[in-house]
Design a protein around this motif. Structure first.
Motif, short mmCIF file in Angstrom:
data_model
loop_
_atom_site.label_atom_id
_atom_site.label_comp_id
_atom_site.label_asym_id
_atom_site.label_seq_id
_atom_site.Cartn_x
_atom_site.Cartn_y
_atom_site.Cartn_z
N THR A 4 -40.49 -108.08 -7.01
CA THR A 4 -41.87 -107.93 -6.59
C THR A 4 -42.42 -106.61 -7.12
O THR A 4 -41.71 -105.60 -7.10
CB THR A 4 -42.04 -108.01 -5.05
OG1 THR A 4 -43.41 -107.97 -4.73
CG2 THR A 4 -41.29 -106.92 -4.34
N ILE A 5 -43.67 -106.62 -7.61
CA ILE A 5 -44.32 -105.40 -8.08
C ILE A 5 -45.79 -105.44 -7.65
O ILE A 5 -46.33 -106.52 -7.40
CB ILE A 5 -44.23 -105.23 -9.61
CG1 ILE A 5 -44.86 -106.40 -10.35
CG2 ILE A 5 -42.80 -105.00 -10.06
CD1 ILE A 5 -44.99 -106.20 -11.86
N VAL A 6 -46.41 -104.28 -7.58
CA VAL A 6 -47.83 -104.17 -7.30
C VAL A 6 -48.47 -103.56 -8.54
O VAL A 6 -48.07 -102.49 -8.99
CB VAL A 6 -48.11 -103.29 -6.06
CG1 VAL A 6 -49.60 -103.11 -5.86
CG2 VAL A 6 -47.48 -103.92 -4.83
N THR A 7 -49.45 -104.25 -9.10
CA THR A 7 -50.10 -103.81 -10.33
C THR A 7 -51.53 -104.33 -10.35
O THR A 7 -51.96 -105.01 -9.43
CB THR A 7 -49.29 -104.30 -11.55
OG1 THR A 7 -49.87 -103.77 -12.74
CG2 THR A 7 -49.23 -105.80 -11.62
N THR A 8 -52.25 -104.02 -11.42
CA THR A 8 -53.62 -104.52 -11.52
C THR A 8 -53.61 -106.00 -11.86
O THR A 8 -52.63 -106.54 -12.36
CB THR A 8 -54.42 -103.76 -12.59
OG1 THR A 8 -53.82 -103.98 -13.85
CG2 THR A 8 -54.48 -102.28 -12.29
N GLU A 9 -54.72 -106.64 -11.61
CA GLU A 9 -54.82 -108.08 -11.80
C GLU A 9 -54.60 -108.48 -13.27
O GLU A 9 -53.89 -109.44 -13.56
CB GLU A 9 -56.19 -108.55 -11.32
CG GLU A 9 -56.30 -110.03 -11.10
CD GLU A 9 -57.62 -110.39 -10.44
OE1 GLU A 9 -58.20 -111.40 -10.84
OE2 GLU A 9 -58.05 -109.67 -9.52
N ALA A 10 -55.18 -107.74 -14.20
CA ALA A 10 -55.06 -108.07 -15.62
C ALA A 10 -53.63 -107.88 -16.11
O ALA A 10 -53.08 -108.72 -16.84
CB ALA A 10 -56.01 -107.21 -16.44
N LYS A 11 -52.99 -106.78 -15.70
CA LYS A 11 -51.60 -106.54 -16.11
C LYS A 11 -50.67 -107.58 -15.50
O LYS A 11 -49.72 -108.02 -16.13
CB LYS A 11 -51.16 -105.14 -15.71
CG LYS A 11 -51.80 -104.05 -16.54
CD LYS A 11 -51.35 -102.69 -16.06
CE LYS A 11 -52.08 -101.59 -16.79
NZ LYS A 11 -51.73 -100.26 -16.27
N ALA A 12 -50.94 -107.96 -14.27
CA ALA A 12 -50.12 -108.97 -13.61
C ALA A 12 -50.21 -110.31 -14.33
O ALA A 12 -49.21 -111.01 -14.50
CB ALA A 12 -50.54 -109.13 -12.16
N GLU A 13 -51.41 -110.67 -14.77
CA GLU A 13 -51.59 -111.93 -15.48
C GLU A 13 -50.80 -111.95 -16.78
O GLU A 13 -50.15 -112.94 -17.11
CB GLU A 13 -53.08 -112.12 -15.75
CG GLU A 13 -53.44 -113.45 -16.36
CD GLU A 13 -54.94 -113.60 -16.57
OE1 GLU A 13 -55.32 -114.07 -17.65
OE2 GLU A 13 -55.69 -113.24 -15.65
N ALA A 14 -50.83 -110.84 -17.52
CA ALA A 14 -50.10 -110.77 -18.78
C ALA A 14 -48.59 -110.75 -18.54
O ALA A 14 -47.83 -111.43 -19.24
CB ALA A 14 -50.54 -109.54 -19.56
N ALA A 15 -48.15 -109.98 -17.55
CA ALA A 15 -46.72 -109.90 -17.25
C ALA A 15 -46.20 -111.21 -16.70
O ALA A 15 -45.06 -111.61 -16.96
CB ALA A 15 -46.46 -108.77 -16.26
N GLN A 16 -47.03 -111.91 -15.94
CA GLN A 16 -46.64 -113.19 -15.36
C GLN A 16 -46.31 -114.20 -16.45
O GLN A 16 -45.32 -114.91 -16.37
CB GLN A 16 -47.76 -113.70 -14.47
CG GLN A 16 -47.44 -114.93 -13.68
CD GLN A 16 -48.56 -115.30 -12.72
OE1 GLN A 16 -49.71 -114.88 -12.89
NE2 GLN A 16 -48.24 -116.06 -11.70
N ARG A 17 -47.14 -114.25 -17.49
CA ARG A 17 -46.90 -115.17 -18.60
C ARG A 17 -45.54 -114.92 -19.25
O ARG A 17 -44.78 -115.86 -19.51
CB ARG A 17 -48.00 -114.99 -19.65
CG ARG A 17 -48.89 -116.18 -19.78
CD ARG A 17 -49.91 -115.98 -20.87
NE ARG A 17 -51.16 -115.60 -20.24
CZ ARG A 17 -51.94 -114.63 -20.62
NH1 ARG A 17 -51.64 -113.91 -21.67
NH2 ARG A 17 -53.05 -114.36 -19.99
N LEU A 18 -45.22 -113.65 -19.49
CA LEU A 18 -43.97 -113.31 -20.15
C LEU A 18 -42.77 -113.58 -19.25
O LEU A 18 -41.73 -114.07 -19.70
CB LEU A 18 -44.00 -111.85 -20.58
CG LEU A 18 -45.05 -111.52 -21.64
CD1 LEU A 18 -45.18 -110.01 -21.80
CD2 LEU A 18 -44.70 -112.17 -22.96
N ALA A 19 -42.89 -113.25 -17.97
CA ALA A 19 -41.80 -113.48 -17.02
C ALA A 19 -41.50 -114.96 -16.88
O ALA A 19 -40.33 -115.37 -16.83
CB ALA A 19 -42.13 -112.87 -15.67
N GLU A 20 -42.54 -115.78 -16.83
CA GLU A 20 -42.34 -117.23 -16.72
C GLU A 20 -41.58 -117.76 -17.94
O GLU A 20 -40.70 -118.60 -17.81
CB GLU A 20 -43.69 -117.94 -16.58
CG GLU A 20 -44.45 -117.56 -15.34
CD GLU A 20 -44.39 -118.58 -14.23
OE1 GLU A 20 -43.93 -119.71 -14.48
OE2 GLU A 20 -44.79 -118.24 -13.11
#
Length: 112
Positions: free
Chosen positions: A29-45
């Motif tokens: 779990t991490i807390v980050t900005t919405e835009a960074k989370a969206e980009a990181a989410q794609r890569l993590a998936e």
């Protein structure tokens, strides 16, 4: 579809996203900005999808991005088997509201 560049050159942007993904995979779990989370989410998936099938080929692809043997090991021994039967949607983004300093929308990104 255009992607977020975060006002950074390719190298620093890739390093920032890599550190976000590694933090997500280690802490779950991490807390980050919405835009960074969206980009990181794609890569993590994508990485978790690779880890569903444990092979040398998939491990090498994951190692190219993650660069940490410990994280690759956790990815293929813990997370891959956990999501073996799941067809996608391994992460969840929960909106937290604006950041106090600059009002940037914050998100808690976590593994399901």
């Amino acid at each position: 579809m255009p992607y977020a560049k975060f006002d950074r050159a390719q190298g620093p942007r890739r390093a920032m996203l890599r550190s976000q993904v590694v933090a997500l995979l280690t802490r779950e779990t991490i807390v980050t900005t919405e835009a960074k989370a969206e980009a990181a989410q794609r890569l993590a998936e994508r990485l978790i999808s690779l880890a569903r099938e444990d092979s040398v080929h998939h491990r090498r692809h994951a190692k190219r991005f993650v660069l940490s043997d410990d994280v690759v090991k956790k990815l293929f021994t813990d997370l891959g088997p956990r999501y073996r039967e799941v067809r996608g949607g391994y992460t969840r983004a929960v909106k937290l509201g604006p950041r106090r300093g600059d009002g940037a929308p914050m998100v808690q990104l976590s593994l399901r």
